[in-house]
Design an enzyme around this catalytic site. Sequence first.
Site, PDB file in Angstrom:
ATOM      1  N   LYS A 158       1.045   4.342  -2.740  1.00  0.00           N
ATOM      2  CA  LYS A 158       0.677   5.720  -2.395  1.00  0.00           C
ATOM      3  C   LYS A 158       1.862   6.687  -2.586  1.00  0.00           C
ATOM      4  CE  LYS A 158      -3.627   4.847  -1.536  1.00  0.00           C
ATOM      5  NZ  LYS A 158      -4.652   5.348  -2.465  1.00  0.00           N
ATOM      6  N   TYR A 195       0.835  -1.211   0.000  1.00  0.00           N
ATOM      7  CA  TYR A 195       0.000   0.000   0.000  1.00  0.00           C
ATOM      8  C   TYR A 195       0.875   1.269   0.000  1.00  0.00           C
ATOM      9  CZ  TYR A 195      -3.819   3.089   1.598  1.00  0.00           C
ATOM     10  OH  TYR A 195      -4.753   4.093   1.723  1.00  0.00           O
TER      11      TYR A 195
HETATM   12  P1  NAD Z   1     -13.543   2.315   0.875  1.00  0.00           P
HETATM   13  O1  NAD Z   1     -13.112   0.903   0.973  1.00  0.00           O
HETATM   14  O2  NAD Z   1     -14.658   2.793   1.732  1.00  0.00           O
HETATM   15  O3  NAD Z   1     -13.894   2.685  -0.641  1.00  0.00           O
HETATM   16  C1  NAD Z   1     -13.118   2.283  -1.717  1.00  0.00           C
HETATM   17  C2  NAD Z   1     -14.015   2.067  -2.908  1.00  0.00           C
HETATM   18  O4  NAD Z   1     -13.186   1.695  -4.017  1.00  0.00           O
HETATM   19  C3  NAD Z   1     -15.024   0.924  -2.711  1.00  0.00           C
HETATM   20  O5  NAD Z   1     -16.327   1.351  -3.072  1.00  0.00           O
HETATM   21  C4  NAD Z   1     -14.534  -0.158  -3.665  1.00  0.00           C
HETATM   22  O6  NAD Z   1     -15.581  -0.949  -4.227  1.00  0.00           O
HETATM   23  C5  NAD Z   1     -13.831   0.666  -4.739  1.00  0.00           C
HETATM   24  N1  NAD Z   1     -12.863  -0.125  -5.480  1.00  0.00           N
HETATM   25  C6  NAD Z   1     -11.983  -1.031  -4.988  1.00  0.00           C
HETATM   26  N2  NAD Z   1     -11.298  -1.602  -5.985  1.00  0.00           N
HETATM   27  C7  NAD Z   1     -11.756  -1.049  -7.148  1.00  0.00           C
HETATM   28  C8  NAD Z   1     -11.442  -1.253  -8.514  1.00  0.00           C
HETATM   29  N3  NAD Z   1     -10.542  -2.157  -8.883  1.00  0.00           N
HETATM   30  N4  NAD Z   1     -12.094  -0.511  -9.443  1.00  0.00           N
HETATM   31  C9  NAD Z   1     -13.031   0.388  -9.053  1.00  0.00           C
HETATM   32  N5  NAD Z   1     -13.377   0.600  -7.777  1.00  0.00           N
HETATM   33  C10 NAD Z   1     -12.741  -0.110  -6.833  1.00  0.00           C
HETATM   34  O7  NAD Z   1     -12.210   3.149   1.165  1.00  0.00           O
HETATM   35  P2  NAD Z   1     -11.948   4.698   1.476  1.00  0.00           P
HETATM   36  O8  NAD Z   1     -11.407   4.771   2.833  1.00  0.00           O
HETATM   37  O9  NAD Z   1     -13.108   5.528   1.090  1.00  0.00           O
HETATM   38  O10 NAD Z   1     -10.719   4.958   0.479  1.00  0.00           O
HETATM   39  C11 NAD Z   1     -10.766   5.842  -0.625  1.00  0.00           C
HETATM   40  C12 NAD Z   1      -9.346   6.216  -0.989  1.00  0.00           C
HETATM   41  O11 NAD Z   1      -8.739   6.916   0.104  1.00  0.00           O
HETATM   42  C13 NAD Z   1      -8.439   5.009  -1.258  1.00  0.00           C
HETATM   43  O12 NAD Z   1      -7.557   5.305  -2.325  1.00  0.00           O
HETATM   44  C14 NAD Z   1      -7.656   4.867   0.022  1.00  0.00           C
HETATM   45  O13 NAD Z   1      -6.429   4.224  -0.172  1.00  0.00           O
HETATM   46  C15 NAD Z   1      -7.500   6.328   0.403  1.00  0.00           C
HETATM   47  N6  NAD Z   1      -7.175   6.552   1.812  1.00  0.00           N
HETATM   48  C16 NAD Z   1      -8.038   6.191   2.787  1.00  0.00           C
HETATM   49  C17 NAD Z   1      -7.692   6.416   4.114  1.00  0.00           C
HETATM   50  C18 NAD Z   1      -8.609   6.044   5.253  1.00  0.00           C
HETATM   51  O14 NAD Z   1      -8.198   6.180   6.410  1.00  0.00           O
HETATM   52  N7  NAD Z   1      -9.839   5.579   4.998  1.00  0.00           N
HETATM   53  C19 NAD Z   1      -6.473   7.012   4.431  1.00  0.00           C
HETATM   54  C20 NAD Z   1      -5.612   7.376   3.405  1.00  0.00           C
HETATM   55  C21 NAD Z   1      -5.973   7.153   2.091  1.00  0.00           C
END
Ligand code: NAD
Length: 248
Positions: free
Chosen positions: A158, A154
Amino acid sequence: MRLKEKVVIITGAASGIGKAAAKLFCKEGATVVACDLNEELLQALKDETKDFGGEIYPKKLNVTDREAIKELVEEIKEKFGKIDGLVNNAGITRDALLQRMTEENWDIVINVNLKGVFNMTQFVAPVMLKQGYGSIVNTSSIVGIYGNIGQTNYAATKGGVIAMTKTWAKEFTRKGANIRVNAVAPGFIKTPMTEKIPEKIVKMVEERIPLKRMGTPEEIANVYLFLISDESSYITGQVIGVDGGLVI
Ligand code: NAD
């Protein structure tokens, strides 16, 4: 109505941060091409936002499927005639210490989080270059800057997203096009991605965050909105941390 008449693609729009962004963009008047693997949740999003002002155009899409992305971009060109914004938000985790990380879990995280961003941007950027404008937001993470135990795969994606962001900010403006590319680096945000973290760990992390709490999806969506809208017209190649001060 900060996104009135704008056409914006959001990946991973069915859940968490992507869903909050789709709803916010819709309230700001955008036509949101909401892409995700989960068709049912996308339909629910469309129903929920029917009186919001903009429009949700739900699209089942896997960001690893280059043929499907190519078809989607053709469809958007035909239907809407332009693409103002792209939010490369879809992402997954498959955590393990390096010694226990399988090659399969390395590959899938690289394919979705890193190559998925490459795939989407490679097909969308030519449309933006042709029209001469656009704004792209890539979702990184504080983990991509500082690393994190158990997240070799991951963190690599990133960090890579930040490198691609800076490269594209230079590349897409080479011939004078007004295309901005920025990254957002969230800290710990309350979404389905983080809901499996044990309560004890959450408490420990919250203690270390100057603002003493996890962030909400809406707090990230607000920054996506700023970067996609014209309000950030002189900002490109930047990584905006949204982490409650965790890394200062
Ligand atoms: P989440 O799991 O709630 O949502 C992610 C969405 O992406 C889901 O709806 C999933 O179905 C979709 N997805 C997964 N694989 C896919 C693919 N191959 N094609 C299309 N869609 C796909 O996660 P989130 O927390 O909302 O994360 C959103 C972004 O933020 C991500 O890139 C994550 O890495 C980043 N992020 C999240 C956090 C956190 O603390 N939640 C922190 C830093 C970065």
